[in-house]
Write a protein that holds these residues in place. Sequence first.
Motif, PDB file in Angstrom:
ATOM      1  N   THR A  44       0.844  -1.207   0.000  1.00  0.00           N
ATOM      2  CA  THR A  44       0.000   0.000   0.000  1.00  0.00           C
ATOM      3  C   THR A  44       0.873   1.249   0.000  1.00  0.00           C
ATOM      4  O   THR A  44       0.588   2.213  -0.727  1.00  0.00           O
ATOM      5  CB  THR A  44      -0.948  -0.011   1.224  1.00  0.00           C
ATOM      6  OG1 THR A  44      -1.823  -1.124   1.083  1.00  0.00           O
ATOM      7  CG2 THR A  44      -1.756   1.269   1.326  1.00  0.00           C
ATOM      8  N   GLN A  84      -7.196   0.653  -0.702  1.00  0.00           N
ATOM      9  CA  GLN A  84      -7.447  -0.620   0.002  1.00  0.00           C
ATOM     10  C   GLN A  84      -8.810  -0.592   0.701  1.00  0.00           C
ATOM     11  O   GLN A  84      -9.504  -1.593   0.762  1.00  0.00           O
ATOM     12  CB  GLN A  84      -6.321  -0.889   1.004  1.00  0.00           C
ATOM     13  CG  GLN A  84      -6.404  -2.284   1.591  1.00  0.00           C
ATOM     14  CD  GLN A  84      -5.096  -2.741   2.226  1.00  0.00           C
ATOM     15  OE1 GLN A  84      -4.075  -2.072   2.154  1.00  0.00           O
ATOM     16  NE2 GLN A  84      -5.135  -3.905   2.830  1.00  0.00           N
ATOM     17  N   ASP A 156      -5.636  -1.404  -5.167  1.00  0.00           N
ATOM     18  CA  ASP A 156      -4.992  -1.938  -3.965  1.00  0.00           C
ATOM     19  C   ASP A 156      -5.894  -3.009  -3.348  1.00  0.00           C
ATOM     20  O   ASP A 156      -6.956  -2.696  -2.802  1.00  0.00           O
ATOM     21  CB  ASP A 156      -4.727  -0.798  -2.963  1.00  0.00           C
ATOM     22  CG  ASP A 156      -3.727  -1.209  -1.882  1.00  0.00           C
ATOM     23  OD1 ASP A 156      -3.318  -2.388  -1.848  1.00  0.00           O
ATOM     24  OD2 ASP A 156      -3.355  -0.344  -1.073  1.00  0.00           O
ATOM     25  N   GLU A 157      -5.477  -4.254  -3.470  1.00  0.00           N
ATOM     26  CA  GLU A 157      -6.210  -5.411  -2.953  1.00  0.00           C
ATOM     27  C   GLU A 157      -7.679  -5.403  -3.376  1.00  0.00           C
ATOM     28  O   GLU A 157      -8.574  -5.332  -2.542  1.00  0.00           O
ATOM     29  CB  GLU A 157      -6.081  -5.481  -1.428  1.00  0.00           C
ATOM     30  CG  GLU A 157      -4.624  -5.552  -1.034  1.00  0.00           C
ATOM     31  CD  GLU A 157      -4.376  -6.293   0.259  1.00  0.00           C
ATOM     32  OE1 GLU A 157      -5.302  -6.959   0.753  1.00  0.00           O
ATOM     33  OE2 GLU A 157      -3.244  -6.213   0.745  1.00  0.00           O
TER      34      GLU A 157
HETATM   35 MG   LIG Z   1      -2.037  -2.817   1.974  1.00  0.00          MG
END
Ligand SMILES: [Mg+2]
Length: 307
Positions: A44, A84, A156-157
């Motif tokens: 991140t 995220q 992000d994810e």
């Molecule tokens: Mg992360």
Amino acid sequence: MNPVIEVKGVYKSFKNVQAVNGVDFEIIKGQSVALLGPNGAGKTTLMEMIEGIQKPDAGEIFVLGRKWKGNEDTLHQQIGLSLQETHFLDRLSVRETLVLFASFYCLDRRRVDEIIQLIDLAEKSRSYVANLSGGQRQRLAIGIALLNHPKLLLLDEPTTGLDPNARREIWSILLRLKQQSQTSLILTTHYMEEAEQLCDRIIIIDHGRILKKGTLSQLLEAENGPKIIEFSLEAPAETNGFAPSRFQIQWAAGQGKGSVILSDIETELPEFIEFISINKLRLKTLECRRKTLDDLFIEMTGRRLDD
Ligand SMILES: [Mg+2]
Ligand SMILES: Nc1ncnc2c1ncn2[C@@H]1O[C@H](COP(=O)(O)OP(=O)(O)OP(=O)(O)O)[C@@H](O)[C@H]1O
């Protein structure tokens, strides 16, 4: 060809944590790249520096050939990102949320309709965002990131915490996008399958450093690379009395199960079976599989990716 992202000697620390510890890589137009690493690897932090949200302590980052400083407006027009954790306004519907974001880019409602189709949320377009499932929320976040036809998409994810079905729905949206456009993609994940399915290149990171990078077949030494044999025994083994051998067995489950890496299965598998029989063990099951990114990560760090 000009890279869409260049990361050169980048460092970032927080108090006493070195979150990103000297990272270099490039991404070429149209490529999909996964930053694969466990919790706390620095994914991140790295993404947020590429997104212009955080500043590196040292090193340089070029996005679409430009540094962030002085180019914020131009870059924001050309990239799409999902963080995220995404916070929406719960009392807006899916459509209203997209219309709001579309207005930031002066896009019309036709683009909102296209996005609703793309993320497969037509049935939910009038539902409050608060009532969406985790997978639907994540699809909406990706839809917002795609509104302005970005040249570069940063996720992000995108599928963490989702069940396998919801995860596959997101994969199919991203695979469709990859087929239909020249959008470059960088995503972070700790699911090796996600990196394998979606990305042309994989960058494995841990403790803020790149451990390895390349295509999947480069990382796994291609088709004729090593194979993993996993076996279980009828009864747990007394491993200390074994005849000497060159097999490095990793034992598990009270020594009733194990695995071994064979680099040449044709010659080594018969030898391994013989080794089992010399030691008077009885096999219950035996399976052969290719090496995975998870095996590679265990070899490099002694830990599993999802630990
Ligand atoms: Mg992360
Ligand atoms: N704002 C912050 N203040 C202090 N430490 C931070 C901050 N942001 C990140 N860190 C630390 O930096 C390291 C890297 O964190 P980062 O969030 O980049 O990891 P990650 O790979 O994204 O992990 P995850 O998979 O859990 O999202 C961690 O040790 C984290 O605790």
